[in-house]
Write an enzyme that holds these catalytic residues in place. Structure first.
Site, PDB file in Angstrom:
ATOM      1  N   GLU A  14       0.534  -1.290   0.428  1.00  0.00           N
ATOM      2  CA  GLU A  14       0.201   0.066   0.178  1.00  0.00           C
ATOM      3  C   GLU A  14       0.362   1.124   0.558  1.00  0.00           C
ATOM      4  O   GLU A  14       1.128   1.968   0.912  1.00  0.00           O
ATOM      5  CB  GLU A  14      -0.877  -0.122   0.910  1.00  0.00           C
ATOM      6  CG  GLU A  14      -2.090  -1.181   1.483  1.00  0.00           C
ATOM      7  CD  GLU A  14      -2.701  -1.166   3.058  1.00  0.00           C
ATOM      8  OE1 GLU A  14      -2.369   0.016   3.761  1.00  0.00           O
ATOM      9  OE2 GLU A  14      -3.713  -2.547   2.669  1.00  0.00           O
ATOM     10  N   ARG A  73       3.012   7.741  -0.390  1.00  0.00           N
ATOM     11  CA  ARG A  73       4.153   8.824  -0.359  1.00  0.00           C
ATOM     12  C   ARG A  73       5.174   8.469  -2.034  1.00  0.00           C
ATOM     13  O   ARG A  73       5.620   9.162  -1.799  1.00  0.00           O
ATOM     14  CB  ARG A  73       5.284   9.162   1.557  1.00  0.00           C
ATOM     15  CG  ARG A  73       6.209  10.093   1.113  1.00  0.00           C
ATOM     16  CD  ARG A  73       6.656   9.763   2.539  1.00  0.00           C
ATOM     17  NE  ARG A  73       6.487   9.792   3.620  1.00  0.00           N
ATOM     18  CZ  ARG A  73       5.987  10.544   4.362  1.00  0.00           C
ATOM     19  NH1 ARG A  73       5.788  11.449   4.149  1.00  0.00           N
ATOM     20  NH2 ARG A  73       5.289   9.769   5.292  1.00  0.00           N
ATOM     21  N   TYR A  90       4.324  18.499  11.291  1.00  0.00           N
ATOM     22  CA  TYR A  90       5.481  17.695  11.421  1.00  0.00           C
ATOM     23  C   TYR A  90       7.268  17.929  11.625  1.00  0.00           C
ATOM     24  O   TYR A  90       7.915  17.378  12.043  1.00  0.00           O
ATOM     25  CB  TYR A  90       5.457  16.131  10.675  1.00  0.00           C
ATOM     26  CG  TYR A  90       4.343  15.171  10.023  1.00  0.00           C
ATOM     27  CD1 TYR A  90       3.660  14.967  11.254  1.00  0.00           C
ATOM     28  CD2 TYR A  90       4.020  16.252   8.570  1.00  0.00           C
ATOM     29  CE1 TYR A  90       2.339  14.423  10.681  1.00  0.00           C
ATOM     30  CE2 TYR A  90       2.558  15.320   8.770  1.00  0.00           C
ATOM     31  CZ  TYR A  90       1.957  14.602   9.254  1.00  0.00           C
ATOM     32  OH  TYR A  90       0.427  14.524   9.032  1.00  0.00           O
ATOM     33  N   CYS A  96      -2.231  33.653   9.813  1.00  0.00           N
ATOM     34  CA  CYS A  96      -2.242  34.308  11.499  1.00  0.00           C
ATOM     35  C   CYS A  96      -2.215  32.853  12.448  1.00  0.00           C
ATOM     36  O   CYS A  96      -2.125  32.912  13.503  1.00  0.00           O
ATOM     37  CB  CYS A  96      -3.600  34.986  11.791  1.00  0.00           C
ATOM     38  SG  CYS A  96      -4.022  36.284  10.315  1.00  0.00           S
TER      39      CYS A  96
HETATM   40  N1  LLP Z   1      -1.764   2.240   4.664  1.00  0.00           N
HETATM   41  C1  LLP Z   1      -2.033   2.588   5.676  1.00  0.00           C
HETATM   42  C2  LLP Z   1      -2.765   1.280   6.655  1.00  0.00           C
HETATM   43  C3  LLP Z   1      -1.911   3.856   5.943  1.00  0.00           C
HETATM   44  O1  LLP Z   1      -1.876   4.153   7.228  1.00  0.00           O
HETATM   45  C4  LLP Z   1      -0.896   4.880   5.445  1.00  0.00           C
HETATM   46  C5  LLP Z   1      -0.069   5.477   5.804  1.00  0.00           C
HETATM   47  C6  LLP Z   1      -0.394   4.060   4.255  1.00  0.00           C
HETATM   48  C7  LLP Z   1      -0.809   2.946   4.043  1.00  0.00           C
HETATM   49  C8  LLP Z   1       0.246   4.789   3.370  1.00  0.00           C
HETATM   50  O2  LLP Z   1       1.999   5.431   4.293  1.00  0.00           O
HETATM   51  P1  LLP Z   1       2.661   5.545   3.075  1.00  0.00           P
HETATM   52  O3  LLP Z   1       3.068   4.423   1.805  1.00  0.00           O
HETATM   53  O4  LLP Z   1       2.316   6.605   2.674  1.00  0.00           O
HETATM   54  O5  LLP Z   1       4.175   6.197   3.622  1.00  0.00           O
HETATM   55  N2  LLP Z   1       0.777  12.320   7.227  1.00  0.00           N
HETATM   56  C9  LLP Z   1       1.533  11.933   7.249  1.00  0.00           C
HETATM   57  C10 LLP Z   1       1.677  10.406   6.561  1.00  0.00           C
HETATM   58  C11 LLP Z   1       0.533   9.750   7.179  1.00  0.00           C
HETATM   59  C12 LLP Z   1       0.293   8.172   6.936  1.00  0.00           C
HETATM   60  C13 LLP Z   1      -0.410   8.195   7.483  1.00  0.00           C
HETATM   61  N3  LLP Z   1      -0.609   6.101   6.314  1.00  0.00           N
HETATM   62  C14 LLP Z   1       2.764  12.475   6.404  1.00  0.00           C
HETATM   63  O6  LLP Z   1       2.266  13.741   6.121  1.00  0.00           O
HETATM   64  O7  LLP Z   1       4.206  13.123   6.531  1.00  0.00           O
END
Ligand code: LLP
Length: 418
Positions: A273, A276, A316, A342
């Site tokens: 999955e 990013r 973050y 603001c």
């Molecule tokens: N699968 C599940 C169940 C997840 O909760 C997430 C991300 C992903 C896949 C995808 O993860 P990735 O491959 O994108 O790392 N807003 C935060 C990131 C939050 C991620 C939440 N879950 C940021 O901007 O760093």
């Protein structure tokens, strides 16, 4: 690797000068590269070639319909966490049979919607949710396909807000309770056990946490097998990091090389999955310098994008490179790059060494394709940015800039105020 590069001191998105797009569409503006997205998706797909797998793009990273369509055409599935994301995935043409649905708080309406859409499986996060899904499936006269999301208690060594795999986190069920809950699931009339799901966090820059977590999950799969519960889908979640600054993230190939040998003797279909690692470096946020300001010894570069457009630095303390759209020789300055909102937390960089920008100059905030627009808001009643997709020499607006009218969409003045 991405396709935002300088040619003769001008930043290009593939073969289009960024300046040209910004002049036409205005700022703040998200620009995505078709080529980078394809490259990143295919890197994953090819890395796992040779073992049955489905790449389920995590919509939360970026859910623009055009982007999803592009990925759908490559064969991508999706990981969704809300009815809205399910709607978008289906709308983009992602087959329901490639959609997995996670999230700790699925509502009854969302469960019905997913059951009626015949998604591949629910990644169930608690026994309470399991019972609810069983009950709703019974009412609808269908069998709900499920995996239990197990929490393997592995540290993903990432920012605490985006780490999910420790037992203190709200996600999944503790791995030591998994056998008990699978056994419970196997006795329910209206669910069908298809898989195991885990996801330990995001922006993970080492392969080892994935391996450690998988090893724990494989022990569970073996135990389940000896109880007569066969696992078909092994969903290893997302979380592979990208390079924002100096950090070096593993290539999907390294992840696959570490994982495939561990599962090669099993007949699973792997689900991965990534969010990013597909979209992050495929997008940039273009913003215009509005003002330069000096407070005592501190310099501020005030730009027209704000934390409502890209909240990652505020939330973050995330690092994003900030590059001039037109490179020029100029004196260096150490400045905070801030938005118009603001709040003191409205910044993109603190104490950043950069060429002193000029009024109206365009800056590119890099690596903004994931969790950029998708986390944007209308805070301070700011209209959300436009989004553009570039392909070779062409570009298209894939989301119009919002207008003031959009800000009051759905709002109503009650009769007693008229
Ligand atoms: N699968 C599940 C169940 C997840 O909760 C997430 C991300 C992903 C896949 C995808 O993860 P990735 O491959 O994108 O790392 N807003 C935060 C990131 C939050 C991620 C939440 N879950 C940021 O901007 O760093």
């Amino acid at each position: 690797m991405h396709d935002f590069i300088y040619k003769n001191s001008e930043l290009y998105a593939e073969e289009v000068p960024v300046r040209e797009i910004a002049e036409k569409v205005g700022t703040p503006l998200y620009i995505y590269s078709h080529k980078t997205l394809l490259k990143h998706y295919n890197a994953f797909d090819e890395a796992f070639d040779g073992y049955p797998h489905i790449i389920c793009f995590a919509l939360k990273a970026n859910s623009n319909l055009a982007l999803l369509k592009l990925l759908a055409r490559e064969g991508s599935g999706s990981d969704v966490v809300s009815g809205g994301e399910l709607f978008l995935a289906l709308k983009a043409g992602i087959p329901a049979k490639k959609i997995v649905y996670a999230g700790v708080g699925k509502t009854k309406e969302e469960i019905i919607y997913a059951l009626k859409s015949r998604i591949l499986m629910f990644n169930v996060e608690s026994p309470d949710e399991l019972m609810t899904i069983d009950k709703i499936a019974g009412e609808l006269g269908v069998k709900a396909p499920i995996a239990l999301r197990v929490n393997p208690d592995i540290s993903a060594s990432t920012h605490p807000y985006i780490s999910t795999g420790l037992k203190k986190h709200k996600f999944g069920i503790p791995i030591n309770k998994a056998l008990e809950y699978y056994s419970l699931a196997s006795k329910l009339n209206n669910v069908k056990i298809l898989g195991i799901h885990k996801h330990i966090g995001s922006q993970i820059t080492k392969v080892s946490p994935f391996v450690e977590a998988l090893k724990k999950v494989l022990v569970l799969a073996q135990d389940l097998k000896s109880q007569g519960i066969e696992i078909k889908y092994l969903d290893i979640g997302g979380g592979l990091g990208i390079s924002y600054d100096e950090e070096v993230a593993p290539h999907p190939k390294s992840l696959a090389r570490a994982i495939i040998p561990l599962v090669s003797s099993h007949n699973f279909t792997l689900i991965i999955e990534p969010g990013r690692s597909i979209a992050g470096n495929a997008g940039i946020l273009i913003t215009k310098v509005l003002y330069l300001k000096k407070h005592l010894k501190k310099e501020f570069v005030i730009v027209d994008a704000g934390m409502n457009d890209l909240i990652r630095p505020s939330l973050y303390e995330a690092y994003h490179h900030i590059l001039p759209v037109t490179r020029k020789n100029r004196p260096k300055v150490i400045a905070d790059v801030v938005g118009p909102i603001c709040e003191s937390g409205d910044f993109f960089a603190k104490g950043r060494k950069m060429g002193r920008p000029r009024h109206d100059e365009l800056l590119a905030i890099m690596s903004a394709g994931a969790y950029g627009f998708s986390m944007s808001s209308n805070y301070n009643s700011r209209t959300r940015a436009a989004e553009v997709l570039v392909k070779g020499k062409d570009f298209s607006v894939i989301r119009e800039r919002e207008t003031y009218k959009d800000l009051i969409k759905g709002e109503k003045i009650p009769a007693f105020l008229k």
